[in-house]
Design a protein around this motif. Sequence first.
Motif, short mmCIF file in Angstrom:
data_model
loop_
_atom_site.label_atom_id
_atom_site.label_comp_id
_atom_site.label_asym_id
_atom_site.label_seq_id
_atom_site.Cartn_x
_atom_site.Cartn_y
_atom_site.Cartn_z
N ASN A 195 13.37 -13.47 35.84
CA ASN A 195 14.51 -13.99 35.08
C ASN A 195 14.14 -14.24 33.62
OD1 ASN A 195 16.14 -14.16 37.44
ND2 ASN A 195 15.12 -16.08 37.98
N ALA A 196 15.15 -14.22 32.76
CA ALA A 196 14.94 -14.63 31.37
C ALA A 196 14.79 -16.15 31.32
CB ALA A 196 16.10 -14.18 30.51
N ALA A 226 19.88 -14.01 33.37
CA ALA A 226 19.64 -14.62 32.07
C ALA A 226 19.46 -16.13 32.22
CB ALA A 226 20.79 -14.32 31.13
N GLY A 227 18.81 -16.75 31.25
CA GLY A 227 18.61 -18.18 31.27
C GLY A 227 19.75 -18.92 30.60
N SER A 228 19.67 -20.24 30.65
CA SER A 228 20.66 -21.06 29.95
C SER A 228 20.33 -21.15 28.47
CB SER A 228 20.69 -22.47 30.55
OG SER A 228 19.42 -23.10 30.40
N ASN A 255 23.36 -8.15 40.86
CA ASN A 255 23.11 -9.50 41.35
C ASN A 255 22.78 -10.48 40.23
OD1 ASN A 255 23.36 -8.78 44.16
ND2 ASN A 255 21.32 -7.84 44.02
N GLY A 256 22.27 -9.98 39.12
CA GLY A 256 21.91 -10.85 38.01
C GLY A 256 23.12 -11.47 37.35
N ARG A 257 22.91 -12.63 36.77
CA ARG A 257 24.00 -13.40 36.18
C ARG A 257 23.68 -13.73 34.73
NH1 ARG A 257 25.24 -18.87 35.48
NH2 ARG A 257 27.44 -19.42 35.82
N ALA A 258 24.68 -13.67 33.87
CA ALA A 258 24.51 -14.21 32.52
C ALA A 258 24.40 -15.72 32.61
CB ALA A 258 25.68 -13.80 31.65
N GLY A 259 23.67 -16.34 31.71
CA GLY A 259 23.45 -17.78 31.78
C GLY A 259 24.56 -18.59 31.14
#
Length: 297
Positions: A195-196, A226-228, A255-259
């Motif tokens: 993850n970022a 992505a991170g927050s 599956n990945g999500r934008a933060g």
Amino acid sequence: ASSTGGLASGSANMVSVSARNLTIDGKGQSGGIRSSAFSGKPGKVAVVAEDDLVIRDTGLIAGGNLADLGVIEGLVGGQQSSIRVQTGSAQIIGRGDGSLTGIVGQSDAKIDLEVKGHLAMTHGDIQTSAFGGVRSGDVTVTAGSISIAEGRGIHSTAEKGSTGDAGTVFVTATDGMLSISGGGFIAANTWGQGNAGAVTVNAPSIRLEDGGGIETAVKGTSTGSAGSLTVTARDLTINRGSAISSSNLTERNTNGRAGDIIVLADRITVDAAGIGGTGIFSNAQCYGGYCSGGNVN
């Protein structure tokens, strides 16, 4: 230039440098101050320049474990080194040709930079990155005021082919403005399976213009999220193609999500001047499936 390194299973030693004024000029040959190991425990780097620090033309302050560059396989984490730099003022001036100039942590080496006055970066980097199975080191930068320009910046990255996460990035301008322009950036990104990292930026006044950005993103073929991103300022200005963003920009990652993004400011001014992509965004633009964006508050 000062350097210490370990080969095979050896460990590197600590490098400590203290001066009133310190200039590191790589002269295009990547010279400087470093402590690195290929497979043992990397050493620490401590640099104090009481008045002024100048790093230019591929000059480096660097440290970390180099095993996950592909030279030696099987890097084991938990051997974190650190790079700590303290100075009155700092300039990082790169070549603008893609080469590195600045403060660089390899593998899980963390960076802590403290500048009493102004930090000026042009084509320069303060960065951590990892190519193997470990998490990239965290980056902490504190200065009175900060300017970042010309396509480089302060960042932590999990590189393509890596399995660890990117580190967190924490940047604070205590007294004056933080300006980011000309494609400069503060970022935590992942190109690998991890993850970022989270990005936190604090300053009395923040100005982004001409493509300057604060971001956390998932890119390329990454399978992470992505991170927050948290930005705090009294005055925040975003102009001409600049953005605060958390994004999933992958080719196949469903599956990945934008933060999530949190912006805390007394006054926010956005002036696109006819240029798209200006503002505050949480984006999901993956191809070939469904992926989700984050929240913006």
